[in-house]
Design an enzyme around this catalytic site. Structure first.
Site, PDB file in Angstrom:
ATOM      1  N   TRP A  40     -10.615 -47.976 -29.514  1.00 48.37           N
ATOM      2  CA  TRP A  40     -10.094 -46.599 -29.480  1.00 48.37           C
ATOM      3  C   TRP A  40     -11.033 -45.645 -30.225  1.00 48.37           C
ATOM      4  O   TRP A  40     -11.240 -44.505 -29.801  1.00 48.37           O
ATOM      5  CB  TRP A  40      -8.686 -46.539 -30.104  1.00 48.37           C
ATOM      6  CG  TRP A  40      -8.278 -45.109 -30.264  1.00 48.37           C
ATOM      7  CD1 TRP A  40      -7.673 -44.338 -29.314  1.00 48.37           C
ATOM      8  CD2 TRP A  40      -8.545 -44.260 -31.378  1.00 48.37           C
ATOM      9  NE1 TRP A  40      -7.547 -43.045 -29.784  1.00 48.37           N
ATOM     10  CE2 TRP A  40      -8.063 -42.978 -31.041  1.00 48.37           C
ATOM     11  CE3 TRP A  40      -9.133 -44.454 -32.622  1.00 48.37           C
ATOM     12  CZ2 TRP A  40      -8.145 -41.899 -31.914  1.00 48.37           C
ATOM     13  CZ3 TRP A  40      -9.229 -43.383 -33.500  1.00 48.37           C
ATOM     14  CH2 TRP A  40      -8.734 -42.114 -33.141  1.00 48.37           C
ATOM     15  N   ASN A  41     -11.567 -46.105 -31.313  1.00 45.27           N
ATOM     16  CA  ASN A  41     -12.512 -45.278 -32.062  1.00 45.27           C
ATOM     17  C   ASN A  41     -13.861 -45.346 -31.353  1.00 45.27           C
ATOM     18  O   ASN A  41     -14.666 -46.232 -31.601  1.00 45.27           O
ATOM     19  CB  ASN A  41     -12.608 -45.784 -33.501  1.00 45.27           C
ATOM     20  CG  ASN A  41     -13.469 -44.877 -34.361  1.00 45.27           C
ATOM     21  OD1 ASN A  41     -14.340 -44.178 -33.854  1.00 45.27           O
ATOM     22  ND2 ASN A  41     -13.218 -44.900 -35.659  1.00 45.27           N
ATOM     23  N   ASP A  42     -14.062 -44.401 -30.479  1.00 49.25           N
ATOM     24  CA  ASP A  42     -15.256 -44.351 -29.646  1.00 49.25           C
ATOM     25  C   ASP A  42     -16.545 -44.317 -30.443  1.00 49.25           C
ATOM     26  O   ASP A  42     -17.626 -44.453 -29.875  1.00 49.25           O
ATOM     27  CB  ASP A  42     -15.225 -43.059 -28.822  1.00 49.25           C
ATOM     28  CG  ASP A  42     -14.712 -43.297 -27.433  1.00 49.25           C
ATOM     29  OD1 ASP A  42     -14.661 -44.449 -27.016  1.00 49.25           O
ATOM     30  OD2 ASP A  42     -14.366 -42.298 -26.783  1.00 49.25           O
ATOM     31  N   CYS A  43     -16.415 -44.062 -31.696  1.00 49.21           N
ATOM     32  CA  CYS A  43     -17.601 -43.871 -32.523  1.00 49.21           C
ATOM     33  C   CYS A  43     -17.850 -45.053 -33.446  1.00 49.21           C
ATOM     34  O   CYS A  43     -18.718 -45.000 -34.316  1.00 49.21           O
ATOM     35  CB  CYS A  43     -17.479 -42.564 -33.292  1.00 49.21           C
ATOM     36  SG  CYS A  43     -17.368 -41.168 -32.159  1.00 49.21           S
ATOM     37  N   ASN A  66     -19.419 -48.007 -32.999  1.00 51.68           N
ATOM     38  CA  ASN A  66     -20.257 -48.647 -31.972  1.00 51.68           C
ATOM     39  C   ASN A  66     -21.013 -49.803 -32.612  1.00 51.68           C
ATOM     40  O   ASN A  66     -22.127 -49.639 -33.104  1.00 51.68           O
ATOM     41  CB  ASN A  66     -21.237 -47.618 -31.382  1.00 51.68           C
ATOM     42  CG  ASN A  66     -20.560 -46.290 -31.090  1.00 51.68           C
ATOM     43  OD1 ASN A  66     -20.823 -45.294 -31.756  1.00 51.68           O
ATOM     44  ND2 ASN A  66     -19.667 -46.288 -30.125  1.00 51.68           N
TER      45      ASN A  66
END
Ligand code: BGC
Ligand code: NOJ
Length: 811
Positions: free
Chosen positions: A481-484, A486
């Site tokens: 969910w936390n696209d950042c 990575n």
């Protein structure tokens, strides 16, 4: 400081100055044709897809902010002003903007002339109607001139911004009577055009922006307006536009109204032309006919109002708390509709060019929308599912026009598959429509390769089961969910996309959030299996869930809270052992929602840690301590300055996960306190700090490490809308649809004495009166339905039509 006020009676937010801290916008349109409109009449329109069918141009990230829109100029002697203040910004004598449900009305006045601009998209209509009313409030006759202006976008909003060597030569228009038709590329492969009309005789027109403005003037000083005379220019290359000139005489007290329509038309290939090179205008003229009188406008506005009246009646609370009531009854459901329609595609923070619809975004948007129009939710679920791969993975985004997955971003975001289960479960609980599970749905948009929706959900579930890392936790892929976050990206060169650089197939980096989701959402699939008589599948799935629960307790807990992840080197993220980013919000929320650690106090400790470490006056920040430097093993989250976005900003989306988690532990005081902190209506008083609209949620509020703590950004298009609706309507007020009925299980502040929720569920109306004589936060002592005592607290499905009185006593 406030810049307006809520008018709950009319379901409007009333803005009293054009100079709000940021443009405060609204959305027009319900299904296919949309418009964004700011409080100074800025914004743009598109049909279905903000990128591929952009109708009017918007100049992003410009100065001053918010350039391009539905501009009308009134020239009254030497004074030129706009009913919407911009672009001339001539100080109005009077100004008010009312953003309502699907419409905006801006009224203003200058030198004795008042103007009222009503903008809306009628139901089932592919156009925006603007009714502009001018009134002479003086004792003298007024001779004024009215100029309209729209700037056409050359359809593909991305190409429109980039490819001038071609675009400056392709623009084409036709002008006939009072209608300006935009037909760029119609002579080649397009079968659609747009038009801008007015229901009055015109005294001139322009359709070439450079001629209307003058080569060196901006929107605020169009040469044609200043000189009082349109040039009759014909858009031929460059920047085609549409402008009418109407000379208006207003006797003392006289009022005149003009109806402008911006419309979109598709014409079957065989009917494209009326005569060689002349477009078939019939469909446009039919549309224009539908709104040629004020009476027609009035009737369409009444239909729009009853459309919303019907939708808002599906869940209503009466409560002695005005701000909660207006959010639950008006603005939160309204925002849920907008997020359902737009996903993350088009706002004043999303250009409409990049994102399309997100797999996880749209799946979560359903949670707040499904009760409104279940048929549309059903269609959306099947569309989303059809962008899934056979192995359960899925495209992260897809284009609404083509409904095809977006190859630029691809897949590999390993939380995505599970959200489809969550969205589908919410739909079935709302409707009881299990038949959706049998729908044949393509994989990867290939009509020759299909599976039932239930098979898709199985693929989703198995995607997690089959992609576990060294600790037995789910692999994170590109991000969860936390696209950042990575963890497989390891980017060291500027410009590399955190979303697509590196590998999606790292076999080490794991996510505790996905694990929590698996334990929270997985049981829905177990239940669906059981109802389909697939008992052994149900049993196996349940075992997987139990295994994951144990794994989280063994490898995903860090003493006082849940870990967040393991990176690609197997190092802990979100641990007391980390120097920065010791604790993250997401895994605390989802693991407790899943019930992990509730029995042995681990969940309680985790939520207390959230309170003690992450919470501040403006909400809960995403993690602490903020990253002060860039960490290539973490990716984009550490690229943001401390306090912003995924680096310790208050990400409003998952604050409600903690609210809901608090209700799992029965702490209604805490849950509501958190609800209030990020709720826009409760923040209205600090609008000067908050800056974005006080009637809708923003994605992010700057956190405690930020220079601008408390300032919100990215309003409107955020899963925050859906999740807060779930938190307040289901977890706090406690009315939760189940497969077989409506569960009543409030978890409220102990000081609340009573409230009533009227909920339409599968056709029946439940009027649920909750009283709390003992000042508890949770627990139901007794329930009666139509006077008869009920065993337990699940209201049965009572069928179409009738109203049922439910008395609930907490204790
Ligand atoms: C944003 C995220 C977004 C990501 C990918 C980030 O900058 O903060 O919210 O999902 O970009 O576009
Ligand atoms: C916005 C994205 O649209 C959403 O999918 C993501 O979960 C959040 N940002 C958090 O990174």
């Amino acid at each position: 400081m406030k810049f307006g006020y809520f008018d709950d009676q009319n379901r409007e937010y009333v803005i009293q100055t054009p100079q709000t801290p940021f443009p405060w916008i609204n959305y027009l349109g319900n299904r296919d044709f949309f418009g964004l409109i700011s409080n100074t009449a800025g914004g743009y329109n598109f049909y279905k897809d903000a990128r591929l069918r952009r109708i009017t141009r918007f100049r992003y990230n410009n100065i001053p902010v918010d350039n391009g829109g539905r501009y009308y100029y009134v020239k009254d002697g030497d004074t030129v002003w706009n009913p919407g203040f911009k672009p001339c910004k001539t100080g109005p004598d009077d100004y008010e903007c009312r953003h309502g449900l699907g419409y905006t009305r801006i009224t203003s006045a200058k030198n004795g002339v008042s103007a009222s601009l009503l903008a809306f998209v009628p139901l089932d209509y592919n156009g925006e109607v603007n009714q502009l009313t001018l009134k002479n409030n003086t004792a003298e006759t007024k001779q004024i001139q009215l100029f309209s202006l729209r700037e056409w976008c050359l359809w593909d909003a991305s190409d429109d911004m980039l490819n001038f060597q071609r675009n400056f030569s392709t623009g084409q228009v036709e002008v006939k009577d009072s209608v300006i038709y935009h037909k760029t590329e119609y002579r080649e492969r397009r079968n659609h055009y747009a038009f801008f009309s007015v229901n009055a005789k015109i005294d001139g027109f322009d359709s070439q922006l450079q001629d209307f403005l003058g080569m060196y003037n901006g929107f605020d000083a169009p040469q044609a307006v200043l000189s009082g005379s349109a040039t009759g220019s014909v858009g031929d290359g460059w920047q085609p536009c549409a402008s009418h000139q109407i000379n208006v005489t207003l006797l003392p007290d006289e009022e005149k109204s003009f109806i402008f329509i911006l419309g979109y038309v598709e014409v079957p290939e065989a009917d494209k032309w009326e005569s060689p090179h002349v477009i078939n205008k019939k469909p446009a003229l039919q549309m224009i006919d539908q709104f040629s009188t004020d009476g027609q406008v009035e009737r369409a506005m009444a239909s729009l109002a009853s459309y919303w009246e019907r939708l808002l009646r599906l869940y209503r609370v009466e409560i002695d708390d005005e701000k909660t009531a207006r959010m639950v009854n008006i603005w939160n459901p309204y925002q849920c509709m907008v997020t359902f329609n737009m996903s993350r595609s088009a706002s004043y923070f999303e250009s409409g060019v990049g994102r399309g619809l997100g797999f996880r975004d749209s799946s979560q948007d359903l949670l707040g929308f499904v009760h409104q129009i279940p048929e549309r939710a059903r269609e959306r679920i099947l569309d989303i599912a059809s962008t899934q791969f056979r192995d359960g993975g899925c495209y992260h985004q897809y284009q609404p026009l083509t409904k095809k997955g977006n190859n630029d971003i691809g897949g590999g975001f390993n939380d995505d598959p599970l959200w489809l289960i969550a969205g589908t479960a919410a739909y079935i609980k709302e409707t009881g429509d299990f038949s959706i599970l049998d729908e044949q749905t393509p994989y990867d948009s290939n009509p020759d390769d299909t599976g039932t929706l239930l098979e898709h959900l199985t693929a989703s579930f198995n995607h997690v089961v089959e992609n576990k890392g060294p600790h037995g936790l789910p692999l994170i892929g590109r991000a969860d969910w936390n696209d950042c976050l990575n963890l497989n990206c390891h980017s060291t060169e500027p410009g590399q996309s955190f979303q697509t650089y590196g590998t999606a197939d790292g076999r080490v980096a794991e996510s505790v959030l996905i694990a929590g989701m698996f334990v929270a959402i997985g049981p829905e699939l177990v239940e669906l299996y059981k109802r389909k008589g697939l008992d052994s599948k149900a049993h196996e799935a349940q075992q997987e869930i139990e295994k994951m629960r144990q794994t989280v307790l063994t490898h995903g807990y860090d003493g006082e809270w849940f870990l967040r992840a393991y990176d690609a080197f197997g190092e802990k993220i979100g641990s007391k052992d980390c120097e920065e980013g010791k604790i993250f919000i997401e895994s605390q929320g989802y693991c407790v929602m899943a019930g992990i650690g509730v029995e042995d106090g681990k969940a309680l400790k985790a939520l207390n840690s959230v309170r003690d470490i992450l919470e501040c006056d403006h909400g809960i920040v995403i993690q602490q301590p903020a990253y002060q430097t860039y960490h290539s093993n973490l990716g984009e989250c550490s690229s943001y300055p401390p306090g912003y976005k995924e680096n310790a900003g208050i990400f409003c989306h998952n604050n409600p996960w903690i609210m809901i988690a608090e209700t799992v532990l029965g702490r209604g005081d805490r849950a509501f306190d958190l609800y209030r902190k990020i709720c826009p209506a409760f923040r209205e008083e600090i609008s000067d700090l908050h800056r974005t609209e006080p009637y809708v949620y923003s994605q992010m509020i700057a956190g405690k490490d930020a220079g601008r703590m408390g300032e919100a950004k990215n309003s409107w298009l955020t899963g925050t809308a859906a999740w807060n609706f779930v938190a307040i309507s289901q977890a706090i007020l406690g009315i939760k649809p189940q497969y077989d009925g409506l569960l009543v299980d409030p978890c409220i502040p102990s000081v609340w004495k009573e409230y009533t929720v009227t909920r339409v569920f599968r056709g029946a109306i439940y009027e649920i009166h909750v009283t709390n004589p003992g000042n508890v936060q949770k627990g139901v002592r007794s329930v009666t339905v139509d006077g008869k005592p009920l065993e337990g607290n699940v209201l049965p499905v009572l069928g179409e039509g009738a109203k049922h009185i439910v008395e609930v006593v907490m204790g």
